[in-house]
Design an enzyme around this catalytic site. Structure first.
Site: not given
Ligand code: ADP
Length: 195
Positions: A134, A147
């Site tokens: 990606r 992550r």
């Molecule tokens: P991915 O699932 O690939 O990590 P996301 O777009 O869902 O992609 O999230 C990207 C980043 O945003 C995460 O690595 C985190 O740092 C932050 N993030 C997103 N949603 C949350 C959440 N609910 N709580 C804490 N951090 C979050």
């Protein structure tokens, strides 16, 4: 189990690379609801210089979770208009910790509880392969590793939490996009069965 229809209130859980974003958008089109991705919200707000977004970006670039206070505030603000909750949603990337799950219950209140929580499941090796392909800014090997580690320790326990509440369906996220979407719709129609 609730029959999930238009206006459904859904959560998609699943590790990074499971396809939550893609399938979440398709579910929203299908159910005519809004897609709420906390990660996307942060990326959009950082891009236009909103302070909460810029603050979040520091954590995101390292693969760390954004602190609960910041995330919960963003979701609260979005749901402060009751119509947003009543018309339904697909939440993608939230909740990601037990504390966020509790806060979500409070935000929704007794009148508008979740209808269903979907665990979109892919093996870790497959998830890593997809994330590296990606190439998003935060998709470095180190950030991906972190992550996925945080997914295991912070987010995975939510599967049992929602299973215990009778809200969980598990869907295999391997395969082409259309097949996974069909599986999702089947699982939503017949919750409780693993597809
Ligand atoms: P991915 O699932 O690939 O990590 P996301 O777009 O869902 O992609 O999230 C990207 C980043 O945003 C995460 O690595 C985190 O740092 C932050 N993030 C997103 N949603 C949350 C959440 N609910 N709580 C804490 N951090 C979050």
């Amino acid at each position: 189990m609730a029959v999930v229809k238009r206006g459904a209130r859904l959560v998609i859980l699943g590790k990074q690379g499971a396809g939550k974003g893609t399938q979440g958008e398709r579910l929203c089109r299908h159910f005519n609801t809004q897609h709420l991705s906390t990660g996307q919200l942060f990326r959009d707000s950082a891009a236009v210089g909103v302070p909460a977004g810029l603050q979040a970006k520091e954590y995101m670039d390292r693969g760390e979770l954004v602190p609960d206070e910041i995330v919960v505030d963003v979701v609260k603000e979005r749901f402060s208009n009751p119509a947003e909750v009543q018309h339904g949603f697909v939440l993608d990337g939230f909740p990601r910790t037990a504390n966020q799950a509790e806060q979500l219950d409070q935000i929704l209140g007794d009148e508008h509880p979740l209808d269903l929580v979907i665990d979109l499941d892919v093996p870790t090796e497959k998830a890593i392969e997809r994330l590296l392909g990606r190439g998003r800014e935060d998709d470095t090997r180190e950030s991906i590793r972190r992550r996925l580690e945080l997914y295991e320790s912070e987010t995975k326990p939510l599967i049992d939490l929602y299973r215990g509440r009778g809200l969980l369906v598990q869907v295999d996220g391997i395969g082409d996009e259309d097949d996974v979407f069909k599986r999702l719709l089947d699982a939503i129609d017949a919750p409780g069965e693993i597809s």
